[in-house]
Motif scaffolding. Structure first.
Motif, PDB file in Angstrom:
ATOM      1  N   ILE A 170       0.844  -1.200   0.000  1.00 19.98           N
ATOM      2  CA  ILE A 170       0.000   0.000   0.000  1.00 19.98           C
ATOM      3  C   ILE A 170       0.874   1.242   0.000  1.00 19.98           C
ATOM      4  O   ILE A 170       1.781   1.367   0.821  1.00 19.98           O
ATOM      5  N   ALA A 171       0.600   2.159  -0.934  1.00 21.55           N
ATOM      6  CA  ALA A 171       1.272   3.460  -0.910  1.00 21.55           C
ATOM      7  C   ALA A 171       0.487   4.399   0.004  1.00 21.55           C
ATOM      8  O   ALA A 171       1.060   5.088   0.845  1.00 21.55           O
ATOM      9  N   PHE A 183      -3.802   5.005   1.753  1.00 27.03           N
ATOM     10  CA  PHE A 183      -5.269   4.975   1.722  1.00 27.03           C
ATOM     11  C   PHE A 183      -5.748   6.388   1.373  1.00 27.03           C
ATOM     12  O   PHE A 183      -5.064   7.370   1.609  1.00 27.03           O
ATOM     13  N   ILE A 184      -6.936   6.469   0.835  1.00 28.42           N
ATOM     14  CA  ILE A 184      -7.571   7.769   0.557  1.00 28.42           C
ATOM     15  C   ILE A 184      -8.885   7.806   1.333  1.00 28.42           C
ATOM     16  O   ILE A 184      -9.674   6.855   1.215  1.00 28.42           O
ATOM     17  N   GLU A 185      -9.149   8.837   2.114  1.00 30.77           N
ATOM     18  CA  GLU A 185      -8.311   9.951   2.448  1.00 30.77           C
ATOM     19  C   GLU A 185      -7.302   9.509   3.504  1.00 30.77           C
ATOM     20  O   GLU A 185      -7.688   8.851   4.470  1.00 30.77           O
ATOM     21  N   PRO A 186      -6.024   9.945   3.401  1.00 31.51           N
ATOM     22  CA  PRO A 186      -5.005   9.401   4.304  1.00 31.51           C
ATOM     23  C   PRO A 186      -5.324   9.620   5.791  1.00 31.51           C
ATOM     24  O   PRO A 186      -5.169   8.699   6.597  1.00 31.51           O
ATOM     25  N   LEU A 187      -5.804  10.801   6.159  1.00 33.01           N
ATOM     26  CA  LEU A 187      -6.044  11.070   7.591  1.00 33.01           C
ATOM     27  C   LEU A 187      -7.179  10.228   8.157  1.00 33.01           C
ATOM     28  O   LEU A 187      -7.230   9.943   9.335  1.00 33.01           O
ATOM     29  N   LEU A 223       1.416   1.376   8.984  1.00 34.78           N
ATOM     30  CA  LEU A 223       0.268   1.980   8.303  1.00 34.78           C
ATOM     31  C   LEU A 223      -0.966   1.077   8.373  1.00 34.78           C
ATOM     32  O   LEU A 223      -2.069   1.527   8.719  1.00 34.78           O
ATOM     33  N   ALA A 224      -0.788  -0.219   8.062  1.00 32.66           N
ATOM     34  CA  ALA A 224      -1.942  -1.110   7.956  1.00 32.66           C
ATOM     35  C   ALA A 224      -2.598  -1.326   9.317  1.00 32.66           C
ATOM     36  O   ALA A 224      -3.828  -1.330   9.439  1.00 32.66           O
ATOM     37  N   PHE A 244      -7.174  -0.044  13.007  1.00 43.86           N
ATOM     38  CA  PHE A 244      -7.687   0.526  14.260  1.00 43.86           C
ATOM     39  C   PHE A 244      -8.657   1.673  13.954  1.00 43.86           C
ATOM     40  O   PHE A 244      -9.760   1.754  14.505  1.00 43.86           O
ATOM     41  N   ALA A 245      -8.212   2.556  13.040  1.00 41.47           N
ATOM     42  CA  ALA A 245      -9.041   3.723  12.692  1.00 41.47           C
ATOM     43  C   ALA A 245     -10.381   3.269  12.108  1.00 41.47           C
ATOM     44  O   ALA A 245     -11.438   3.853  12.390  1.00 41.47           O
TER      45      ALA A 245
END
Ligand SMILES: C[S@@+](CC[C@H](N)C(=O)[O-])C[C@H]1O[C@@H](n2cnc3c(N)ncnc32)[C@H](O)[C@@H]1O
Length: 409
Positions: A249-250, A252-256, A278-279, A284-285
């Motif tokens: 993965i470069a 996710f969109i939107e990154p935040l 990142l993953a 979690f998010a």
């Protein structure tokens, strides 16, 4: 068998529904596959627009990605070939008509499956939006697309997200119980409308305000509630498919949106997540927010060890506003205003620094950071300017409003 059912569905109900007259009024844009995003997330902002560019739109449907990217590449004078591929001839006909209405000649049209890409060669970029979750074995699709990527190429994907689609699969299952053999597509749509009217207030779809595709058109209703082949992904499921296909993965969109820090104010809780990749943070998010009904992600090959995501690292970076030029964006913004955004039922407000408005007024997509700095009132030095730019960049890039590119050498 299932592939036939999927094709038959999109022959009868091409989706999303599009009105040809719209081509005269507006360009429909979105993610993935906006050219500024591709440049930022796949090519580090350094895509050479003078070189030939080959893109595949896999499962191109009624054409949104193909038309957007073809128009962007044509506007930028890139010598490009876009290969549109879909099982559905009805969807292809709509896309061909849209391309003709715009006078776009950089798209080649094919009817077929993304599982059979043997003769198409390799691509700099592949779009696959809303398709892989409809394959009987999605991993076959991920692998097929990964095989067709050039070594430095990239993939923009959208697949359904599990938590935001709460209730969808309950209604799909009930409709499978209700539909009788031999009923036509229109019969099924009528039946679905009846069931929707009868849903009690406690039903999980009725209680989910995030999902509304079934209210927009019969094609939308069929796609959401009567699909013969449909699954949704959690972030860990998606990461697993991507990595198994030899990709990484470069962004996710939107990154935040995939950063727990967007939602958590408690520093102690956040500290416990420090050091996670990142993953893991994205997973979690996703659980925390509970509102993601799709995942959009840019990927590159695992053997591409370059930093493919552009960063505001030096004076030669050029900020590009994704949806409207900076001056337009800044027009009604008083000095020091906050940046506000809404994402599927959540509202965010993030402070902006005192120079935000002046900086944005200068972000017309051609000036470098250094040129912006010099043109600001009082031409602050780099060390006064940069923290203020970073404080503009973080929320705007995080919500996919600001991207970066670098001038070609
Ligand atoms: C939900 S639509 C999405 C269309 C388009 N990508 C978009 O985002 O608007 C799914 C499309 O994938 C196509 N499709 C499904 N399986 C496919 C396959 N194996 N190969 C090529 N296209 C496929 C369908 O015909 C349909 O047009």
């Amino acid at each position: 068998m299932c592939a036939d059912k999927v094709r038959d569905q999109y022959e009868e109900f091409p989706y999303p529904t599009r009105d040809l007259a719209d081509e005269r009024r507006r360009l429909i844009t979105g993610s993935p596959s906006h050219l500024a995003e591709i440049n930022h997330y796949v090519f580090g902002g350094r895509l050479d627009f003078t070189q030939p560019f080959r893109a595949l739109i896999a499962g191109g449907g009624t054409g949104d990605a193909a038309i957007m990217l073809a128009q962007h590449l044509s506007d930028a004078d890139v010598p490009a070939e876009i290969v549109y591929l879909d099982l559905s001839t009805a969807s292809r006909a709509i896309t061909e008509a849209r391309a003709k209405a715009r006078g776009l000649s950089n798209i080649s049209f094919y009817t077929g499956s993304l599982l059979e890409l043997g003769d198409f060669g390799e691509f700099d970029y592949i779009d696959c939006c809303g398709v892989l979750h409809h394959l009987p074995v999605p991993q076959d699709g991920f692998a097929s697309l990964a095989r067709a990527l050039k070594p430095k190429g990239g993939l923009g994907l959208m697949v359904y997200g599990e938590f935001g689609r709460t209730g969808v699969y309950d209604v799909q299952a009930m409709l499978r119980d209700l539909v009788r053999d031999g009923e036509s597509g229109t019969d099924k749509v009528t039946l679905a409308h009846k069931l929707l009217t009868a849903l009690p207030p406690s039903n999980r779809l009725r209680r989910n305000p995030l999902v509304g595709d079934h209210l927009s058109s019969d094609a939308g209703l069929y796609d959401l509630l009567l699909h013969s082949q449909d699954r949704a992904y959690t972030v860990p499921d998606l990461v697993d498919e991507i990595e198994t296909a030899g990709l990484r993965i470069a962004s996710f969109i939107e990154p935040l949106r995939y950063d727990p820090a967007l939602y958590l104010r408690d520093k102690g809780l956040l500290q416990r997540l420090e050091g996670q990749g990142l993953a893991q943070r994205a997973g979690f998010a996703e659980r925390l927010a509970g509102n993601m009904k799709k995942h959009i992600v840019y990927c590159v090959r695992q053997d591409n060890d370059e930093e493919t995501v552009a960063g505001p690292v030096g004076p030669s970076a050029i900020p590009v506003l994704r949806d409207a030029p900076g001056p337009e964006f800044a027009r009604n913004m008083p000095p020091g205003a906050a940046f506000s955004a809404s994402l599927d039922g959540l509202d965010f407000s993030m402070p902006l620094p005192p120079l935000a408005r002046d900086i944005l007024l200068l972000c017309e997509g051609r000036r470098t950071l250094d040129e912006i700095r010099k043109a600001l009132p009082g031409a602050p030095d780099w060390f006064r300017f940069k923290p203020q730019f970073d404080a503009v960049y973080k929320p705007l890039n995080g919500f996919n409003k600001m991207l970066l590119r670098f001038a070609s050498a």
